[in-house]
Design a protein around this motif. Structure first.
Motif, PDB file in Angstrom:
ATOM      1  N   SER A 202      -9.331  -5.141   2.321  1.00  0.00           N
ATOM      2  CA  SER A 202      -8.101  -4.502   2.807  1.00  0.00           C
ATOM      3  C   SER A 202      -8.482  -3.245   3.592  1.00  0.00           C
ATOM      4  O   SER A 202      -9.421  -2.523   3.225  1.00  0.00           O
ATOM      5  CB  SER A 202      -7.164  -4.148   1.651  1.00  0.00           C
ATOM      6  OG  SER A 202      -7.798  -3.299   0.708  1.00  0.00           O
ATOM      7  N   GLN A 203      -7.754  -3.017   4.696  1.00  0.00           N
ATOM      8  CA  GLN A 203      -8.043  -1.867   5.557  1.00  0.00           C
ATOM      9  C   GLN A 203      -6.792  -1.016   5.713  1.00  0.00           C
ATOM     10  O   GLN A 203      -5.666  -1.534   5.801  1.00  0.00           O
ATOM     11  CB  GLN A 203      -8.520  -2.341   6.925  1.00  0.00           C
ATOM     12  CG  GLN A 203      -9.001  -1.197   7.815  1.00  0.00           C
ATOM     13  CD  GLN A 203      -8.280  -1.147   9.153  1.00  0.00           C
ATOM     14  OE1 GLN A 203      -7.148  -1.606   9.282  1.00  0.00           O
ATOM     15  NE2 GLN A 203      -8.927  -0.552  10.158  1.00  0.00           N
ATOM     16  N   TYR A 204      -6.976   0.313   5.729  1.00  0.00           N
ATOM     17  CA  TYR A 204      -5.893   1.297   5.809  1.00  0.00           C
ATOM     18  C   TYR A 204      -6.267   2.265   6.936  1.00  0.00           C
ATOM     19  O   TYR A 204      -7.310   2.932   6.854  1.00  0.00           O
ATOM     20  CB  TYR A 204      -5.754   2.041   4.480  1.00  0.00           C
ATOM     21  CG  TYR A 204      -5.783   1.124   3.271  1.00  0.00           C
ATOM     22  CD1 TYR A 204      -4.622   0.781   2.591  1.00  0.00           C
ATOM     23  CD2 TYR A 204      -6.999   0.591   2.821  1.00  0.00           C
ATOM     24  CE1 TYR A 204      -4.657  -0.070   1.489  1.00  0.00           C
ATOM     25  CE2 TYR A 204      -7.038  -0.255   1.732  1.00  0.00           C
ATOM     26  CZ  TYR A 204      -5.863  -0.589   1.070  1.00  0.00           C
ATOM     27  OH  TYR A 204      -5.906  -1.444  -0.007  1.00  0.00           O
TER      28      TYR A 204
ATOM     29  N   PHE B 109      -2.111  -1.558   8.143  1.00  0.00           N
ATOM     30  CA  PHE B 109      -2.699  -2.251   6.991  1.00  0.00           C
ATOM     31  C   PHE B 109      -3.184  -3.638   7.396  1.00  0.00           C
ATOM     32  O   PHE B 109      -2.460  -4.401   8.044  1.00  0.00           O
ATOM     33  CB  PHE B 109      -1.656  -2.374   5.873  1.00  0.00           C
ATOM     34  CG  PHE B 109      -2.112  -3.140   4.671  1.00  0.00           C
ATOM     35  CD1 PHE B 109      -3.030  -2.597   3.775  1.00  0.00           C
ATOM     36  CD2 PHE B 109      -1.610  -4.417   4.412  1.00  0.00           C
ATOM     37  CE1 PHE B 109      -3.439  -3.304   2.662  1.00  0.00           C
ATOM     38  CE2 PHE B 109      -2.016  -5.130   3.295  1.00  0.00           C
ATOM     39  CZ  PHE B 109      -2.934  -4.573   2.407  1.00  0.00           C
TER      40      PHE B 109
ATOM     41  N   ALA C 192      -9.903   5.908   8.654  1.00  0.00           N
ATOM     42  CA  ALA C 192      -9.621   4.609   8.024  1.00  0.00           C
ATOM     43  C   ALA C 192     -10.486   4.357   6.791  1.00  0.00           C
ATOM     44  O   ALA C 192     -11.547   4.979   6.599  1.00  0.00           O
ATOM     45  CB  ALA C 192      -9.811   3.482   9.030  1.00  0.00           C
TER      46      ALA C 192
ATOM     47  N   LEU D  49      -4.914   7.399   9.032  1.00  0.00           N
ATOM     48  CA  LEU D  49      -4.707   8.298   7.898  1.00  0.00           C
ATOM     49  C   LEU D  49      -4.845   9.766   8.302  1.00  0.00           C
ATOM     50  O   LEU D  49      -5.613  10.112   9.209  1.00  0.00           O
ATOM     51  CB  LEU D  49      -5.728   7.981   6.798  1.00  0.00           C
ATOM     52  CG  LEU D  49      -5.765   6.515   6.340  1.00  0.00           C
ATOM     53  CD1 LEU D  49      -6.964   6.284   5.428  1.00  0.00           C
ATOM     54  CD2 LEU D  49      -4.466   6.125   5.649  1.00  0.00           C
TER      55      LEU D  49
ATOM     56  N   SER E 198      -1.001   9.051   4.496  1.00  0.00           N
ATOM     57  CA  SER E 198      -0.739   8.453   5.813  1.00  0.00           C
ATOM     58  C   SER E 198      -0.725   9.523   6.897  1.00  0.00           C
ATOM     59  O   SER E 198      -0.556  10.717   6.626  1.00  0.00           O
ATOM     60  CB  SER E 198       0.604   7.723   5.791  1.00  0.00           C
ATOM     61  OG  SER E 198       1.657   8.648   5.621  1.00  0.00           O
TER      62      SER E 198
ATOM     63  N   VAL F   1      -0.885   6.834   0.052  1.00  0.00           N
ATOM     64  CA  VAL F   1      -1.379   5.481   0.318  1.00  0.00           C
ATOM     65  C   VAL F   1      -2.156   5.012  -0.908  1.00  0.00           C
ATOM     66  O   VAL F   1      -3.047   5.724  -1.396  1.00  0.00           O
ATOM     67  CB  VAL F   1      -2.288   5.453   1.572  1.00  0.00           C
ATOM     68  CG1 VAL F   1      -2.847   4.041   1.790  1.00  0.00           C
ATOM     69  CG2 VAL F   1      -1.513   5.927   2.798  1.00  0.00           C
TER      70      VAL F   1
ATOM     71  N   LEU G 100       1.321   3.722   8.628  1.00  0.00           N
ATOM     72  CA  LEU G 100       0.091   3.189   8.048  1.00  0.00           C
ATOM     73  C   LEU G 100      -0.157   1.811   8.655  1.00  0.00           C
ATOM     74  O   LEU G 100       0.724   0.940   8.636  1.00  0.00           O
ATOM     75  CB  LEU G 100       0.208   3.051   6.527  1.00  0.00           C
ATOM     76  CG  LEU G 100      -0.949   2.288   5.863  1.00  0.00           C
ATOM     77  CD1 LEU G 100      -2.228   3.127   5.887  1.00  0.00           C
ATOM     78  CD2 LEU G 100      -0.596   1.885   4.438  1.00  0.00           C
TER      79      LEU G 100
ATOM     80  N   PRO H 134       0.793  -1.242   0.000  1.00  0.00           N
ATOM     81  CA  PRO H 134       0.000   0.000   0.000  1.00  0.00           C
ATOM     82  C   PRO H 134       0.823   1.288   0.000  1.00  0.00           C
ATOM     83  O   PRO H 134       0.282   2.363  -0.282  1.00  0.00           O
ATOM     84  CB  PRO H 134      -0.827  -0.119   1.277  1.00  0.00           C
ATOM     85  CG  PRO H 134      -0.007  -0.985   2.172  1.00  0.00           C
ATOM     86  CD  PRO H 134       0.661  -1.971   1.273  1.00  0.00           C
TER      87      PRO H 134
END
Length: 227
Positions: free
Chosen positions: A164-166, A202, A153, A169, A189, A128, A200, A94
């Motif tokens: 997928s999770q981020y 992830f 997020a 941020l 990020s 990201v 980040l 990512p």
């Protein structure tokens, strides 16, 4: 000389005439056999030439077949390599230029349970990207609905049933319902939520919600992405 003697002498061929006839016959035979020999020689030469031509054509055909097979093998190898490259690019990390920090399954006071993802240590404002194409199903503060620990997020649903999770941020640049492609910029990020420093967080999940995370590094490795 008597008349009888004269008569007999006149009926006997002269030696010169006999010699001439023999020579003529010899020449005739020589000419006949010579022509036959020449004819036979010409026929043999033509046959040899035809055989040589046929052999040459056969050799050319074999050579062409060999070249074609080689070209087919090379084309197949290129196609296979292209497919592998495409598959390798179907998922990606990512972020770029990162350092790995907290790993999946790590224990500690910062988490209610064990760490549910992989942390990438990067400066605030780092681009990201979507790790894979899909549709945004969560985006916003409070972890997009997963809780304040995640800060700002995003969660993306992928066609294979994975998510997928981020998290943490500083800026979100997509909305719920948006469709994104692999490598597309989705956020910057930051250090929001329960975070000890800019990074980040992830995750790879089997559902869109907290508690369904699997090891993201192992998953990406299975997708030919090594981080």
């Amino acid at each position: 000389m008597s008349k009888r003697a004269t008569f007999q002498h006149s009926r006997r061929p002269s030696m010169s005439r006999v010699s001439g006839a023999v020579v003529a016959a010899g020449l005739g035979a020589s000419m006949v056999f010579g022509a036959g020999a020449a004819f036979a020689s010409g026929t043999t030469a033509e046959s040899v030439a035809q055989q040589a031509t046929a052999q040459s054509k056969a050799a050319d055909a074999a050579k062409k077949s060999s070249v074609d097979k080689k070209a087919e093998k090379q084309a197949a190898a290129k196609k296979k390599a292209a497919a592998a490259k495409k598959k390798a690019k179907s998922w990606e990390a990512p972020v770029s230029h990162y350092e790995l920090s907290a790993t999946y399954g790590t224990g500690g006071d910062r988490w209610a349970s064990k760490h549910s993802g992989q942390d990438f240590a990067v400066p605030i404002g780092t681009k990201v990207e979507a790790a894979h194409s899909g549709r945004v199903v969560k985006a916003g503060p409070n972890g997009g609905g997963d809780g304040p620990a995640y800060g700002n997020a995003i969660v993306i649903k992928h066609s294979n049933g994975k998510y997928s999770q981020y998290a943490h941020l500083s800026k979100i640049e997509v909305n719920i319902g948006d469709r994104v492609k692999t490598g597309e910029k989705i956020a910057l990020s930051g250090n929001t939520g329960n975070s000890s420093g800019p990074h980040l967080h992830f995750e790879i999940r089997t559902t869109p919600n907290y508690g369904s995370a699997i090891n993201p590094v192992s998953y990406l490795k299975a997708e030919h992405v090594h981080i």
